[in-house]
Enzyme design. Structure first.
Site, PDB file in Angstrom:
ATOM      1  N   PRO A  54       0.826  -1.211   0.000  1.00  0.00           N
ATOM      2  CA  PRO A  54       0.000   0.000   0.000  1.00  0.00           C
ATOM      3  C   PRO A  54       0.855   1.253   0.000  1.00  0.00           C
ATOM      4  O   PRO A  54       1.847   1.350   0.725  1.00  0.00           O
ATOM      5  CB  PRO A  54      -0.799  -0.114   1.307  1.00  0.00           C
ATOM      6  CG  PRO A  54       0.008  -1.027   2.175  1.00  0.00           C
ATOM      7  CD  PRO A  54       0.693  -1.978   1.252  1.00  0.00           C
ATOM      8  N   TYR A 114      -0.461   4.741  12.465  1.00  0.00           N
ATOM      9  CA  TYR A 114      -1.897   4.965  12.393  1.00  0.00           C
ATOM     10  C   TYR A 114      -2.599   4.361  13.619  1.00  0.00           C
ATOM     11  O   TYR A 114      -1.959   3.909  14.555  1.00  0.00           O
ATOM     12  CB  TYR A 114      -2.427   4.490  11.046  1.00  0.00           C
ATOM     13  CG  TYR A 114      -1.912   5.396   9.948  1.00  0.00           C
ATOM     14  CD1 TYR A 114      -2.590   6.569   9.619  1.00  0.00           C
ATOM     15  CD2 TYR A 114      -0.701   5.143   9.310  1.00  0.00           C
ATOM     16  CE1 TYR A 114      -2.091   7.443   8.664  1.00  0.00           C
ATOM     17  CE2 TYR A 114      -0.192   6.019   8.359  1.00  0.00           C
ATOM     18  CZ  TYR A 114      -0.893   7.160   8.043  1.00  0.00           C
ATOM     19  OH  TYR A 114      -0.393   8.047   7.117  1.00  0.00           O
ATOM     20  N   HIS A 149      -4.740  -1.469   8.597  1.00  0.00           N
ATOM     21  CA  HIS A 149      -3.452  -0.785   8.719  1.00  0.00           C
ATOM     22  C   HIS A 149      -3.134  -0.617  10.207  1.00  0.00           C
ATOM     23  O   HIS A 149      -3.578   0.325  10.853  1.00  0.00           O
ATOM     24  CB  HIS A 149      -3.514   0.565   8.025  1.00  0.00           C
ATOM     25  CG  HIS A 149      -2.165   1.183   7.778  1.00  0.00           C
ATOM     26  ND1 HIS A 149      -1.001   0.638   8.256  1.00  0.00           N
ATOM     27  CD2 HIS A 149      -1.800   2.313   7.100  1.00  0.00           C
ATOM     28  CE1 HIS A 149       0.024   1.395   7.888  1.00  0.00           C
ATOM     29  NE2 HIS A 149      -0.435   2.412   7.183  1.00  0.00           N
ATOM     30  N   GLY A 191       7.011  -1.844  -2.818  1.00  0.00           N
ATOM     31  CA  GLY A 191       6.349  -0.566  -2.921  1.00  0.00           C
ATOM     32  C   GLY A 191       6.882   0.278  -4.046  1.00  0.00           C
ATOM     33  O   GLY A 191       6.358   0.292  -5.154  1.00  0.00           O
TER      34      GLY A 191
END
Length: 366
Positions: free
Chosen positions: A23, A179, A174, A313
Site C-alpha cells: 500500500p 496509524y 493498517h 512498494g
C-alpha cells in the site's frame, strides 16, 4: 524459476505469484474521498502482482488523516471502487482494500469535518504537518472515549462490508506506521490507564476487538493485518516491541486470517522473532525505511523461511509490470518523479510505461 514467481495457495488465498504490491498513499481522490477514474487504470496496470493492497482508505470521516486520501464510507465511494476492482479482476489480478484510520493523524485544515482528530491519548504528532493548503503546527488530538472506540470499530466494520460490496477480495487493517492501531500499541501514544492502556493486555485490546469484529462481519479469510513493530515513523516510540507483539499474535494466530503483513525493523528483527509464532500466511516488507527491495532481497526472504510472500512498494510505482521484469531479468526503471508523486493527475502515476510499451511497434508481441 524464482520462488517469487511461483504460485501461492493457502486456505484463504490463491495467487499467481508471491509478489505483493504494498500500500502506498498517492492522493488521487476527489475532495470527498471518491477515487478518481485514473485509480482504476493505475491498479489495472499493476495487476501482474500476485496480490495488490491498495493505498490506505479511511473507513469514515472520523478516521480521515489527510486531504484527498480516498474513503470507503459513501455509496459514491463504493461505486468508484467497483470500477477499480473490476479493472484489476479483468486483468487477472487480486486486490485487497487497506483500511487506514488516522487516529491522532490529521488536522482540521485537512479534514472534511474540520474537527480535531482523536487518538488513544492526547499526544500530538511531531510538527509541522501537511495540510490542505500547505503546512501547519500539529493540533493536540482528543483522547478517545469508550464511545469513540466503539464507534471506530463500527466504522471499520461498515467500511469492510463496503469493500466486499465494491468487489475487493478482502481487506487489510493498517496497524502499522503510526496509524490508529499502532497508536494503541506504542509506548508514547497510548498513555491510557483504563482497559485500553496500561499493561500489555490493555494495549492490545483495541486491535483484538477490531480484528474480531471485522472477521465476524466479512470472514477471517478475507482479512489481513499489517504491523510494523518498532517503526519510529511520525514520532512513534516502542522501547521493547517483542512482548507486545508476541502477546498480540498469540491471540490472533488461530483466527484463520488471510495473512499477516509484517515490516522488519533494524532494532527489532520482527520477521525472525514473530514468524515462528505465526502459523498462517506471512507477507514480509523489508524495504520500509530502507532502499527499495530488490529481486534478490525478496528471494532471500523467501529462502530463509521468514515469509511466504514479499511486498514491494516504490519499484511498483515506476515499473507497473514489475513481476514480468523480474521474470525476464529486464532493466528496472528506478527513477520516480518526486514532484508528481503526491499530485492529483496522471503524471507521475499512470504514465510509467510497461517494458513492452518501450519496444518498437514492429517488435512488440501480439
Amino acid at each position: 524459476m524464482m520462488k517469487l514467481l511461483t504460485p501461492f495457495t493457502s486456505a484463504e488465498l490463491t495467487l499467481s505469484n508471491r509478489i505483493v504490491m504494498a500500500p502506498m498513499t498517492r492522493f488521487r481522490a476527489e475532495e470527498d474521498g471518491t477515487p478518481l477514474p485514473i485509480v482504476a487504470d493505475y491498479y489495472r496496470q499493476r495487476a501482474g502482482a500476485g496480490l495488490i493492497v491498495t493505498e490506505g482508505i479511511w473507513p469514515s470521516l472520523r478516521g480521515q488523516s489527510g486531504w484527498r486520501i480516498p474513503g470507503l464510507e459513501s455509496e459514491r465511494h463504493v461505486s468508484a471502487w467497483q470500477h477499480v476492482t473490476e479493472a484489476v479482476h479483468d486483468a487477472g489480478g487480486r486486490i485487497f482494500a487497506q483500511l487506514m484510520h488516522g487516529g491522532r493523524q490529521g488536522h482540521p485544515r485537512s479534514r472534511i469535518l474540520g474537527d480535531i482528530p482523536a487518538g488513544p491519548s492526547a499526544v500530538p504528532v511531531p510538527g509541522p504537518v501537511h495540510v490542505r493548503d500547505g503546512k501547519a503546527d500539529p493540533v493536540i488530538p482528543r483522547a478517545m472515549t469508550h464511545d469513540d472506540i466503539r464507534t471506530a470499530i463500527a466504522d471499520h466494520v461498515a467500511a469492510a462490508r463496503n469493500a466486499i460490496r465494491a468487489g475487493f477480495d478482502g481487506v487489510e487493517l493498517h496497524g502499522a506506521n503510526s496509524y490508529l492501531i499502532h497508536q494503541f500499541l506504542a509506548d508514547n501514544t497510548n498513555l491510557r490507564t483504563d482497559a485500553y492502556g496500561g499493561d500489555i493486555s490493555g494495549r492490545i485490546r483495541f486491535p483484538l476487538e477490531l480484528v474480531q469484529a471485522i472477521a465476524d462481519a466479512v470472514g477471517a479469510g478475507r482479512l489481513g493485518l499489517r504491523l510494523s513493530p518498532g517503526n519510529p515513523q511520525f514520532g512513534m516510540e516502542e522501547a521493547d516491541p517483542a512482548p507486545v507483539y508476541r502477546a498480540l499474535l498469540a491471540r490472533l494466530d488461530g483466527l484463520g486470517l488471510a495473512y499477516l503483513h509484517l515490516t522488519d525493523d533494524d532494532r527489532y528483527p520482527a520477521l525472525a522473532d514473530l514468524r515462528p509464532r505465526w502459523h498462517g500466511t506471512l507477507i514480509a516488507n523489508v524495504g520500509e525505511n530502507h532502499a527499495p527491495t530488490t529481486r534478490e532481497a525478496g528471494e532471500a526472504v523467501l529462502a530463509s523461511g521468514r515469509a511466504d510472500l514479499v511486498s514491494y512498494g516504490r519499484l511498483f510505482i515506476s515499473n507497473p509490470d514489475l513481476p514480468h521484469r523480474f521474470a525476464a531479468s529486464l532493466p528496472l526503471n528506478t527513477h520516480i518523479d518526486q514532484s508528481a508523486l503526491y499530485g492529483h493527475g496522471a503524471a507521475g502515476y499512470t504514465h510509467y510505461p510497461a517494458w513492452q510499451e518501450l519496444q518498437p511497434v514492429a517488435t512488440r508481441q501480439p
